[in-house]
Design an enzyme around this catalytic site. Sequence first.
Site, PDB file in Angstrom:
ATOM      1  N   HIS A 220      -7.974   6.112  -7.745  1.00 30.20           N
ATOM      2  CA  HIS A 220      -6.760   6.193  -8.552  1.00 30.20           C
ATOM      3  C   HIS A 220      -6.977   5.989 -10.045  1.00 30.20           C
ATOM      4  O   HIS A 220      -6.469   6.757 -10.850  1.00 30.20           O
ATOM      5  CB  HIS A 220      -5.764   5.150  -8.041  1.00 30.20           C
TER       6      HIS A 220
ATOM      7  N   HIS B 131      -5.849   3.300  -5.172  1.00 27.15           N
ATOM      8  CA  HIS B 131      -4.439   3.003  -4.922  1.00 27.15           C
ATOM      9  C   HIS B 131      -4.246   2.847  -3.419  1.00 27.15           C
ATOM     10  O   HIS B 131      -4.719   3.674  -2.637  1.00 27.15           O
ATOM     11  CB  HIS B 131      -3.539   4.111  -5.466  1.00 27.15           C
TER      12      HIS B 131
ATOM     13  N   ARG C  41      -3.802  -4.640  -6.238  1.00 30.38           N
ATOM     14  CA  ARG C  41      -4.155  -3.410  -5.546  1.00 30.38           C
ATOM     15  C   ARG C  41      -5.490  -3.476  -4.817  1.00 30.38           C
ATOM     16  O   ARG C  41      -5.647  -2.894  -3.749  1.00 30.38           O
ATOM     17  CB  ARG C  41      -4.173  -2.244  -6.553  1.00 30.38           C
TER      18      ARG C  41
ATOM     19  N   GLU D  82       6.108  -4.938  -9.290  1.00 31.69           N
ATOM     20  CA  GLU D  82       5.023  -4.286  -8.589  1.00 31.69           C
ATOM     21  C   GLU D  82       3.947  -5.300  -8.236  1.00 31.69           C
ATOM     22  O   GLU D  82       4.000  -6.459  -8.664  1.00 31.69           O
ATOM     23  CB  GLU D  82       4.449  -3.148  -9.441  1.00 31.69           C
TER      24      GLU D  82
ATOM     25  N   ARG E 287      -7.011  -3.269 -12.604  1.00 32.37           N
ATOM     26  CA  ARG E 287      -5.842  -3.081 -13.467  1.00 32.37           C
ATOM     27  C   ARG E 287      -4.574  -3.577 -12.784  1.00 32.37           C
ATOM     28  O   ARG E 287      -4.296  -3.234 -11.643  1.00 32.37           O
ATOM     29  CB  ARG E 287      -5.677  -1.597 -13.812  1.00 32.37           C
TER      30      ARG E 287
END
Length: 560
Positions: A352, A245, A291, A121, A387
């Site tokens: 998110h 997100h 992100r 990811e 994060r």
Amino acid sequence: MTETPAVDVLIIGSGAAGLTAALRLPTHLKVTLLSKGAINSGSTPWAQGGIAAALGGIEDVEQHVHDTCRAGSDLPDVTVVRRVVASGARQIDWLRSLGMPFSSEDAPGETGTEQLHLTREGGHGTRRVAHAADHTGRTLVETLLETVYTRPNITLLEHQLAVDLITTHRLGLNDQPNRCVGAYVLDLKSDHVHTLRAGHVILATGGAAKAYLYTTNPDSSTGDGIAMGWRAGCRVANMEFMQFHPTCLFEPRAKSFLISEAVRGEGGVLLLPDGTRFMPGYHPDAELAPRDVVARAIDSEMKRTGADCVYLDISFKGKAFIEQHFPMIHARCLQYGYDMTRQPLPVVPAAHYTCGGIVVDEHGCTDIAGLYAIGETSHTGLHGANRLASNSLLECLVYGEAAAADIAQRHETDKSKTQPFPVIPDWDDSQVTDPDEAVIVSHNWDELRRAMWDYVGIVRTTKRLERAAHRIALLRREIQDYYAHFRVSNNLIELRNLVEVADLIVKSALARRESRGLHFTRDFPERNPELAHINTICNPQSQRPPSATKEVENQVRSSL
């Protein structure tokens, strides 16, 4: 006359963190676990991606530490990061011992290899995300609950909304250190507020993304634990870092349905409406950038072109690949007329994940004795300014175990003590009435979330933040006046918590005079090297505004 605690441990929240803590506690302790909705509701079942775990030995651990700190823009606590990351393999082994059905490398129709399929990811330098297809969170909760149901020492109570924590200082016992001794809880079925006494209380209520108009989170993500902890006297840190997100399905009927990061991890690309790919112009890792980078890039392109959305395309991977790796996403998108095996999906960013929260130590202990905070409710030092994808479920597992171990040790130590448990009065609503105009609550709810979206979003300015602060101050007064005069309800309690959290977010954002990670302000567009590793601390005991300075941080560290 004194009362004894009704339970040894009260856990508020039934997601991955709360369920893990319940299972990790010794079976001789009496545990009550509350869920605001059904026991399997909350944010965890919405998690699609997986659990980041360094399964390749010490080199993979160090690379995972590096990726986490890089994604967090140098703000994560390296000691915390290394401790959490190093326990990843052990947490995966524990889940497998409970029967967690992770996706494996087995070819369709084959079994027995036991080799986990790992996906990659955004922000990860390699494949290290263990998952259960594209519904890891749901499968994780189901696995944990199967074991919880076998534990007679654990009582599950559904549709229970905590109103406030009960502390010794709240009871007027100011001649002793403040300690949490329970909570007032609203039974959402009977509308009755009851008192739950406990020797230890764990806040595991999730984050506060519902403070924003558009969010990937369920309706229950209203910052309850953060607000309750703040009102009780806990410090709160880094609330300016709200993760957006990058890829939510742009479809009103879907209520911001999340398109997993793993879609990009498996090769998905982001396109403008004319089919042009744009992420390589923003970051060397393109779609696999952290992100915050991807979300800002999408926001920038939408504003530059005037487009309502961008598009995420993985159709070139073929139907068989997509149905095997993303069965839930594929099925859900089909419900709204989008076939990701044949066409790109329209996507936009949405709020998110709350990277800040209640300040805790390595055991999940807060500033108040007997009170713990774990999962998204807490600030552990793991995430920093952003994060890293799939580190959240790992944090839930690690700190659920750590809090349980600390409680077990303290319980054994305290058994020899004979200090009486304080008398706790029942909830008193004799001075309030039924609400006369519920429209006030719904109006304030909408106004708060729109103000946060418009003024405290992906790109900020000091002027926007000051406007938000002004509106939130007005709303706080209205909501508090309403709370003081009318009986509590689900919407009122959540709104009271949301406005508290929104105030913390805005004050923290104003205090951080730089751009770092998820906090980007046009007035201070560059990162300030002097603020590396410096957290923004909000202290309820101080009348001064929060500050992101070395002096404040040094004071905080010395007090832990």
